[in-house]
Motif scaffolding. Structure first.
Motif, PDB file in Angstrom:
ATOM      1  N   ASP A  28       4.137   5.639   2.738  1.00  0.00           N
ATOM      2  CA  ASP A  28       4.479   7.040   3.013  1.00  0.00           C
ATOM      3  C   ASP A  28       4.520   7.327   4.510  1.00  0.00           C
ATOM      4  N   LYS A  29       3.862   6.450   5.297  1.00  0.00           N
ATOM      5  CA  LYS A  29       3.857   6.597   6.764  1.00  0.00           C
ATOM      6  C   LYS A  29       4.826   5.602   7.404  1.00  0.00           C
ATOM      7  N   GLN A  40      -3.281   0.351  -2.918  1.00  0.00           N
ATOM      8  CA  GLN A  40      -3.801   0.725  -1.600  1.00  0.00           C
ATOM      9  C   GLN A  40      -4.345  -0.513  -0.902  1.00  0.00           C
ATOM     10  N   CYS A  41      -4.279  -0.479   0.440  1.00  0.00           N
ATOM     11  CA  CYS A  41      -4.916  -1.529   1.219  1.00  0.00           C
ATOM     12  C   CYS A  41      -6.406  -1.217   1.346  1.00  0.00           C
ATOM     13  N   ASP A  69      -8.189  -0.460   3.996  1.00  0.00           N
ATOM     14  CA  ASP A  69      -8.466   0.705   4.849  1.00  0.00           C
ATOM     15  C   ASP A  69      -8.254   2.007   4.089  1.00  0.00           C
ATOM     16  N   CYS A  70      -7.119   2.116   3.358  1.00  0.00           N
ATOM     17  CA  CYS A  70      -6.837   3.358   2.631  1.00  0.00           C
ATOM     18  C   CYS A  70      -7.777   3.543   1.448  1.00  0.00           C
ATOM     19  N   CYS A  85       0.854  -1.202   0.000  1.00  0.00           N
ATOM     20  CA  CYS A  85       0.000   0.000   0.000  1.00  0.00           C
ATOM     21  C   CYS A  85       0.879   1.237   0.000  1.00  0.00           C
ATOM     22  N   LYS A 103       4.983   2.454   7.000  1.00  0.00           N
ATOM     23  CA  LYS A 103       4.243   1.271   7.431  1.00  0.00           C
ATOM     24  C   LYS A 103       4.067   0.356   6.226  1.00  0.00           C
ATOM     25  N   GLN A 104       4.332  -0.927   6.421  1.00  0.00           N
ATOM     26  CA  GLN A 104       4.221  -1.886   5.323  1.00  0.00           C
ATOM     27  C   GLN A 104       2.921  -2.673   5.440  1.00  0.00           C
ATOM     28  N   THR A 105       2.074  -2.513   4.415  1.00  0.00           N
ATOM     29  CA  THR A 105       0.801  -3.221   4.380  1.00  0.00           C
ATOM     30  C   THR A 105       0.586  -3.753   2.974  1.00  0.00           C
ATOM     31  N   CYS A 111       0.363   3.744   3.016  1.00  0.00           N
ATOM     32  CA  CYS A 111       0.982   3.210   4.229  1.00  0.00           C
ATOM     33  C   CYS A 111       2.500   3.330   4.172  1.00  0.00           C
TER      34      CYS A 111
END
Length: 575
Positions: A28-29, A46-47, A49-50, A23, A31-33, A26
Motif C-alpha cells: 500500500d506504500k 505482513q512482514c 515489522d508490520c 506484505c 514498497k515490496q517486502t 508495504c
C-alpha cells in the motif's frame, strides 16, 4: 526481495519462478517486502515489522498470527479466494435459489432483484445443502478415476509400442507367407500345365492319325475313280459309280464331322477373384489397411460406473377417502432437500413425500397432470396436454403448495426435464417433432437436429435430458429401443437389447448414465450415455413405470402402474 508483483492486484508470474507473498501494508506504500506472517483476522500477509504492530496495540492482540507456511495450509487462507465475488470483490452473503448462484450484496441488488427467492447464506448454511463431506467423497472418487486414467494412458503407451513392433513382425510374416504361397502356386500350376499338355497332345495325336487315314482313303478312292472314268467302258463306269457311292459318302461324312470338331487349344493362367494383383508400383496401392483403434474410456472403465441398488423404504399407493379412483402417478421428481414431489393423473393432485416416503402435503389441481419437474428449491412445473398448459407451483419448506403462474403452449407435452436455468426439454405426443425446447416464459423452439419423422402416442414413449452432454434420450415402448441423440453432432445411438422390454420412464443417474424402467421385465436397466448396457436390476415391483434420481445421485425412487398393486420404492444408489 521477490518480484511476484509490483503493485497490488498485478500478475506478472514468470514460468519457473517461485511465487512469494508480499506484505500488504508495504504494498500500500508502494514498497515490496516479502511477507513473514499472515493475520487471519486482518486477512492479509505482513512482514515482521508490520506484524509487530499487533504486539504494540491492545486492540490487535487477539488477532491470530501464523507463519506464511502455516497460512498456506489454513482454512482462512484457502477460503480467501473462494468467499469473494469475482465481479465485485465482496464477500458472498446471499444465495439465489432461482438461478442457483452465490451473490454478494451488489450482485443481489443489480443482477437478482427480479428473482423470487434470494436468501441469506448464514440462514440456510447447514440446513438444505448436502453435507460438506460429500464433496470430499466426490473428489476422492474423481481422484481414483483420474489415477485410473493415468494408469490407462501409461498402459496405452506401452501397448502402442508393442503394437508397432507387432506390425513389423506381421508384415514380414505376410511377405514370407505370400512368397511361400507363390512358390507352391508355381509348382502346382506347372505340374498341372504339364499334365494338361500331355493329355491334350495325346488327344491331338489320335486325331492326327485318324485324319491321315481318312486322307489316304480319300486319295486312294479319288485315284480309282479318275482312272475308271478316264479308261473304263460305260458299263465299268456305271458299276464303279454305284459300287463306290456309299464308300465315298461315308468318307466325306467322316471328314466333315472332323471339320466341325476342330478347336484351337490354349493353356493360360488367371488369378482367382479372391486374389487380385495390385497395379504397380506398390507405392500406389497398399494391399491392406493400417488401423488405429481407440477404445472409449467408458468401455475401459465401465465397471466403475456400474450402480448398486439397496432398498430403503416402500409404500403402497392406495385410494384415499377424497380420491375418485385408484391413484395413477404419472410423474415424480426429487426436491433438493430430499423430499419427493409426485402428480396423480387419476385424482388431479400434486403430492409431497418426506424422506421416509410419508405423505406430508397435497394440492388439488383442476386438470389431469402428466409430468412434473423440480425447477428450484421450492418450485415445480407440471405439464397438462389436454389444455396445453404448464403450471408452476410453490412448495414451501412446511409442505404448503400454492399456484404461482401458468402459461399456455401450442403443443401437447408429456414428460418434462430441465435443460438449463431458463429452459425445459419436453416430449411431445401426437406430433412429428418428438422433443422440443420451451422457455420458462412459454416460447417454444425446435432442436437443431433431424429426428425421425415419427409421432408417438401419449403412453408409448418417455424422454430425459443429459445436461452435461447435451443429449436427449427418447424411449420407444413399441420398438423396445432407447434412442440417444447427440445435439452437438446431430448423431443418434439406437440401443436395442433383450434386457430392454417395453421401456418406460428414464432418468439421468450417476456418471451421466441412463436409468430405465422396463415394464415387461420388472427391472431397472442402466445404460451408458454412449449406449452400452452396464447393469440390470430386478426389483420387487411389477410394471415399473416412472423413475427419478435425487440431485446428489444418491437415491432413486420408482413407481409402477399395475392396477390393484401400485407401489413406490426408494433405493440407495451407489457405484
Amino acid at each position: 526481495m521477490a518480484e511476484s508483483g509490483s503493485k497490488k492486484g498485478e500478475d506478472d508470474e514468470v514460468p519457473g519462478r517461485v511465487k512469494e507473498n508480499l506484505c500488504q501494508p508495504c504494498l500500500d506504500k508502494d514498497k515490496q517486502t516479502v511477507a513473514d506472517k499472515f493475520c487471519s483476522t486482518c486477512n492479509e500477509f505482513q512482514c515482521n515489522d508490520c506484524s509487530n504492530v499487533h504486539n504494540m496495540l491492545a486492540i490487535l492482540k487477539n488477532h491470530k498470527l501464523v507463519s506464511v507456511k502455516e497460512a498456506a495450509a489454513s482454512v482462512s487462507f484457502k477460503m480467501k479466494a473462494l468467499e469473494l465475488c469475482d465481479e465485485h470483490q465482496q464477500l458472498f452473503e446471499f444465495f439465489c435459489e432461482d438461478e442457483k448462484k452465490l451473490c454478494c450484496s451488489s450482485c443481489a441488488i443489480v443482477n437478482h432483484r427480479k428473482c423470487h427467492s434470494v436468501v441469506e447464506i448464514k440462514k440456510i448454511a447447514g440446513k438444505i445443502t448436502p453435507p460438506f463431506s460429500s464433496l470430499g467423497e466426490k473428489l476422492k472418487k474423481a481422484k481414483e478415476a483420474a489415477e485410473g486414467v493415468a494408469r490407462h494412458i501409461r498402459s496405452s503407451k506401452d501397448q502402442l509400442a508393442e503394437d508397432v513392433k507387432e506390425i513389423h513382425v506381421k508384415i514380414r510374416q505376410m511377405r514370407d507367407e505370400v512368397m511361400r504361397m507363390f512358390d507352391d502356386l508355381e509348382d502346382s500350376v506347372n505340374k498341372r500345365a504339364e499334365t494338361l499338355q500331355r493329355e491334350t497332345l495325346e488327344n491331338l495325336t489320335k486325331k492326327q492319325a485318324q485324319n491321315e487315314k481318312h486322307l489316304a482313303d480319300v486319295t486312294s478312292c479319288l485315284e480309282t475313280i479318275e482312272s475308271i472314268f478316264k479308261n473304263g467302258t460305260p458299263v465299268q463306269k456305271y458299276i464303279a459309280e454305284r459300287k463306290m457311292e456309299s464308300n465315298v459318302n461315308t468318307l466325306c461324312g467322316n471328314i466333315e464331322e472332323e471339320c466341325q470338331k476342330l478347336e484351337k487349344v490354349n493353356i493360360s493362367f488367371h488369378f482367382d477373384e479372391t486374389l487380385k494383383l495390385p497395379p504397380l508400383p506398390i507405392t500406389e496401392y497398399v494391399p491392406g489397411q493400417l488401423l488405429l483403434k481407440s477404445n472409449r474410456q467408458e468401455d475401459v472403465n465401465s465397471v466403475n460406473m456400474t450402480m448398486k441398488l439397496t432398498p430403503v423404504s416402500a409404500i403402497g399407493l392406495k385410494k384415499t377417502e377424497d380420491d375418485i379412483g385408484e391413484p395413477l402417478y404419472s410423474g415424480i421428481d426429487f426436491l433438493p432437500d430430499g423430499r419427493l414431489v409426485a402428480v396423480d393423473n387419476k385424482n388431479k393432485k400434486c403430492l409431497v413425500y418426506n424422506e421416509k416416503l410419508e405423505k406430508v402435503g397435497s394440492y388439488q389441481l383442476s386438470y389431469k397432470p402428466l409430468s412434473v419437474v423440480v425447477v428450484s428449491e421450492e418450485e415445480v412445473a407440471i405439464t397438462n396436454g389436454i389444455v396445453y398448459n404448464i403450471e408452476f407451483l410453490h412448495v414451501s419448506k412446511c409442505n404448503e403448495i400454492t399456484s404461482r403462474r401458468t402459461f399456455k403452449v401450442k403443443t401437447k407435452y408429456d414428460s418434462i426435464s430441465l435443460k438449463d436455468d431458463r429452459h425445459f426439454v419436453l416430449r411431445s405426443y401426437d406430433d412429428p417433432r418428438p422433443v422440443r425446447i420451451v422457455s420458462m416464459t412459454g416460447e417454444e423452439h425446435d432442436f437443431s437436429i433431424n429426428f425421425p419423422n415419427k409421432s408417438y402416442s401419449i403412453d408409448s414413449s418417455d424422454c430425459t435430458y443429459i445436461k452435461s452432454r447435451d443429449k436427449v434420450v427418447i424411449t420407444d415402448r413399441d420398438e423396445n429401443t432407447v434412442n440417444i441423440y447427440d445435439i452437438k453432432t446431430d448423431t443418434r445411438v439406437v440401443v436395442k437389447d433383450d434386457q430392454i422390454q417395453e421401456p418406460g420412464g428414464a432418468a439421468v443417474g450417476p456418471s451421466d448414465t441412463i436409468l430405465l424402467c422396463c415394464l415387461k421385465t420388472d427391472s431397472i436397466v442402466q445404460i451408458s450415455q454412449r449406449g452400452q448396457i452396464l447393469s440390470s436390476y430386478k426389483i420387487d415391483m411389477e410394471m415399473p413405470y416412472k423413475v427419478c434420481v435425487s440431485r446428489d445421485k444418491s437415491f432413486l425412487v420408482v413407481i409402477n402402474k399395475l392396477s390393484g398393486n401400485k407401489k413406490m420404492l426408494k433405493f440407495k444408489l451407489s457405484c
